[in-house]
Enzyme design. Structure first.
Site, short mmCIF file in Angstrom:
data_model
loop_
_atom_site.label_atom_id
_atom_site.label_comp_id
_atom_site.label_asym_id
_atom_site.label_seq_id
_atom_site.Cartn_x
_atom_site.Cartn_y
_atom_site.Cartn_z
N SER A 1 0.69 -1.28 0.04
CA SER A 1 -0.12 -0.04 0.10
C SER A 1 1.04 1.21 -0.09
O SER A 1 0.32 2.53 -0.11
CB SER A 1 -1.01 0.07 1.22
OG SER A 1 -2.17 -0.93 0.79
N LYS B 1 0.25 3.59 -2.86
CA LYS B 1 -1.32 4.13 -3.09
C LYS B 1 -0.84 5.51 -3.39
O LYS B 1 -1.28 6.40 -4.38
CB LYS B 1 -1.96 3.86 -2.11
CG LYS B 1 -2.46 2.40 -2.31
CD LYS B 1 -3.33 1.97 -1.23
CE LYS B 1 -3.52 0.64 -1.03
NZ LYS B 1 -4.52 0.36 0.22
N TYR C 1 -3.78 -2.81 -9.86
CA TYR C 1 -3.63 -2.80 -8.46
C TYR C 1 -2.80 -3.90 -7.98
O TYR C 1 -1.87 -3.46 -7.19
CB TYR C 1 -4.92 -2.79 -7.89
CG TYR C 1 -4.77 -2.73 -6.41
CD1 TYR C 1 -5.42 -4.02 -5.68
CD2 TYR C 1 -4.61 -1.77 -5.70
CE1 TYR C 1 -5.14 -3.98 -4.23
CE2 TYR C 1 -4.50 -1.46 -4.42
CZ TYR C 1 -4.62 -2.95 -3.64
OH TYR C 1 -4.67 -2.79 -2.43
N TYR D 1 -4.13 4.40 8.17
CA TYR D 1 -5.48 3.55 8.15
C TYR D 1 -6.22 4.05 9.72
O TYR D 1 -5.98 5.08 10.00
CB TYR D 1 -5.31 2.24 8.19
CG TYR D 1 -4.50 1.68 7.00
CD1 TYR D 1 -3.73 0.87 6.96
CD2 TYR D 1 -5.28 2.09 5.79
CE1 TYR D 1 -3.05 0.59 5.90
CE2 TYR D 1 -4.66 1.89 4.58
CZ TYR D 1 -3.49 0.80 4.40
OH TYR D 1 -3.01 0.57 3.40
N VAL E 1 1.75 -3.82 3.94
CA VAL E 1 1.58 -5.00 4.64
C VAL E 1 2.76 -5.79 4.50
O VAL E 1 3.02 -6.83 5.35
CB VAL E 1 0.24 -5.86 4.32
CG1 VAL E 1 -1.01 -5.20 5.11
CG2 VAL E 1 0.28 -6.05 2.84
N1 LIG Z 1 -2.04 -2.11 3.80
C1 LIG Z 1 -1.56 -2.91 2.83
O1 LIG Z 1 -0.35 -2.71 2.27
C2 LIG Z 1 -2.66 -3.43 1.62
C3 LIG Z 1 -1.98 -3.87 0.32
C4 LIG Z 1 -2.61 -5.23 -0.35
N2 LIG Z 1 -2.17 -5.41 -1.61
C5 LIG Z 1 -3.95 -5.49 -0.25
O2 LIG Z 1 -4.59 -5.04 -1.05
O3 LIG Z 1 -4.73 -5.83 0.70
#
Ligand SMILES: NC(=O)CC[C@H](N)C(=O)O
Length: 608
Positions: A65, A68, A190, A242, A260
């Site tokens: 993420s 993003k 994505y 988050y 993550v």
């Molecule tokens: N917080 C993250 O890094 C989530 C990314 C992961 N690819 C997902 O879509 O769940």
């Protein structure tokens, strides 16, 4: 090996946290479970391209993420704010990153940092095929990293096979018409975007690109227009961590984004990009060690974006008035005396360094207090940058000056060009933009004096009025006139009475008009050294030393006239009349003392 300040400090934080083993490695994407939970790295990249790192900074892992904000920036750059806002909001949800929560009112995901918003943003990459879109996505992220990035195919496959929740989100968004591409295509982009391989140093450089106004500090390539940075950094600060975002903003106060696989990036606008990596995650999905490391760094270096900042007035370097700061223009004694008293109605405000709105306001306030009854100059020569809001204030003040029938001088100098360029049409502003501080002060003095003498139309001074001969008696002067062939020179405005490199074979005594003494600069404007008027002299240094050639240009500012005394004849006169010559040389020595003190004052003012 260069010695620096950051490496030791970061290493200390790294060592202090090495034993922190809280959290679990992500397993919902099976390939991520293979990460070594002990890996731990911290990196800092500066906006001028240095990268400091400790620990496992070269270990590659997938960006997840943390991609993003960069995908969001690319979308803003390509499609503009309004189009992207139509696809994804900017409201934090306080929910988990994979929450299936959409903003039904505005028919869009809440923000680009949660999965729903990120999938909507990935759908905005251009291309009709998965390959074309992947290429566009990789090109965008690579511009931030400053090197070609690639996808970890194993993680991509693992996430594609298990990404059922994201599929549910994508089809739900399709159902509401929120998705700009077919779900499978959007999800392919994505999942690839999340599977891009980076290391901690890459991430620090990517964050530093956001810190450096959108330009990659390693490559110099622009990755995103600066205008989009407030949008990107705001959603990183309010949504990037988050449902820990509120506490993060409160504790750390930096725009950030977690992933993550175990990374966190943070941005210190105008200064640093920070990244930390350690696979163990807390229950929210943020890396325990990486969060702790960046929090400690923020505390240690007071990086919190809302921490108390020094008074904006620091950019106000000096405020001088016309009694202490004089132009180099020659002025007759009466004018000089006038400036000794009325000079306090001439203010010079000097700014330096970065000029935030607050500093511009303070400088303008000082000028505004003066222009009603006197003259004002704002000198920006030592400025290194001007915040956009400060340019707006300078322009607004110019309009207010014009409306009040007043004016002031602005000296952009080396650093204030943005202000001069940002002023509206000069016809509607009360600013006079001056090429240099001396020119502005001279013009302000003239206005204070109601004009200023030495315009070349005055009657030429007799030889006896020359300052250099002030110590001579009438008999001395008669001797001089009898034994030295004294010439008379008329110099039209703009012509040179002397040029660098010419033989220094005569002393010139200014009888009328004004001259500028200047150093010619190849390819540039001459450096203004001094101004001379009736009673002054030039070329007299040749009496003191054996330098045979002129060391500066002397150019007539007005039509001017001089008495001319050949050096050879003066030296012969000195042999015959040493006492008289001694009076001339004593006068010259005293004058040189005055000039030396003036140069010292100038140098001191430059060093203050
Ligand atoms: N917080 C993250 O890094 C989530 C990314 C992961 N690819 C997902 O879509 O769940």
């Amino acid at each position: 090996m260069a010695i620096d300040a950051l490496t030791g400090l970061v290493r200390q934080i790294h060592d202090d946290l090495a034993s922190l083993a809280d959290g679990e490695v992500a397993t919902y994407i099976p390939e991520l479970a293979k990460a070594d939970p002990e890996h731990f790295a911290i990196a800092i990249a500066t906006v001028d391209g240095e990268v400091f790192s400790v620990g496992d900074a070269d270990v590659a892992f997938t960006i997840q993420s943390m991609s993003k904000p960069f995908a969001y920036a690319a979308a803003l750059d390509r499609l503009g704010r309004a189009a992207v806002l139509g696809r994804v909001g900017v409201e934090p949800t306080g929910d988990a990153f994979n929450a299936i929560v959409l903003d039904e009112v505005n028919n869009r995901p809440f923000n680009p940092m949660v999965n729903a918003g990120a999938i909507a943003v990935s759908a905005l990459f251009p291309g009709d095929t998965a390959g074309a879109r992947a290429e566009a996505m990789l090109a965008a992220l690579s511009r931030f990293a400053g090197r070609p990035l690639a996808v970890d195919d194993a993680v991509f496959a693992s996430e594609s096979e298990t990404g059922h929740r994201n599929r549910a989100i994508a089809w739900l968004m399709l159902n509401s018409g929120m998705l700009a591409a077919a779900p499978d295509l959007a999800l392919d982009t994505y999942f690839r975007q999340c599977s891009v391989l980076v290391d901690t140093r890459d991430l620090a450089v990517m964050a530093a690109t956001l810190a450096a106004g959108g330009v990659n500090p390693r490559t110099g390539e622009r990755a995103v227009e600066a205008a989009h940075l407030p949008d990107v950094l705001t959603v990183m600060l309010t949504c990037g961590m988050y449902d820990y975002a509120g506490q993060w903003a409160w504790e750390v106060g930096l725009p950030a984004k977690s992933g993550v696989a175990g990374g966190v990036v943070a941005v210190v606008p105008g200064q640093f990009g920070i990244a930390a990596y350690s696979p163990r995650l807390d229950r929210i999905g943020n890396s325990v060690r990486a969060v702790a490391a960046i929090r400690r760094l923020s505390e240690r270096l007071s990086l919190h974006g809302l921490a108390a900042r020094p008074d904006a007035g620091g950019a106000l370097r000096r405020v001088l008035d016309g009694r202490t700061l004089r132009s180099k223009r020659w002025r007759p004694a009466a004018d000089r005396a006038c400036l000794d008293t009325a000079g306090d109605r001439l203010v010079v405000v000097e700014l330096a360094g970065q000029v935030p709105v607050g500093a511009a306001e303070r400088a303008i306030r000082r000028v505004g207090a003066m222009v009603a009854a006197g003259e004002a100059v704002v000198d920006l020569d030592r400025v290194t940058g001007v915040d956009p809001g400060a340019v707006v204030l300078f322009d607004a003040f110019g309009v207010a000056l014009a409306a009040a029938g007043r004016s002031a001088w602005l000296v952009p100098g080396r650093g204030g060009r943005a202000v001069a360029d940002g002023l509206g049409p000069l016809a509607r502003t009360g600013w006079h933009v001056a090429a240099g501080l001396d020119e502005a002060v001279e013009a302000a003095e003239d206005r204070l004096l109601g004009g200023g003498a030495g315009d070349g139309r005055e009657a030429p001074l007799p030889l006896a009025a020359a300052a250099l001969l002030a110590g001579l008696s009438p008999e001395d002067l008669d001797l001089l006139a009898a034994e030295v062939p004294i010439g008379h020179l008329a110099v039209p405005k703009g012509a040179a009475a002397a040029r660098v490199g010419e033989p220094a074979d005569a002393v010139f005594l200014v009888a009328s008009g004004r001259f500028r003494v200047q150093l010619p600069i190849a390819g540039g404007a001459p450096v203004h050294l001094n101004a001379l008027g009736p009673g002054d002299s030039f070329g007299e240094m040749a009496l003191m030393d054996d330098v045979p050639l002129r060391s500066a240009d002397v150019v007539a500012e007005t039509d001017a006239t001089c008495h001319v005394l050949p050096i050879a004849a003066l030296r012969a006169f000195g042999q015959n009349h040493p006492l008289v010559m001694n009076r001339i040389l004593s006068r010259l020595a005293a004058d040189l003392g005055v000039r030396l003190r003036r140069v010292n004052d100038t140098i001191r003012s430059l060093l203050v």
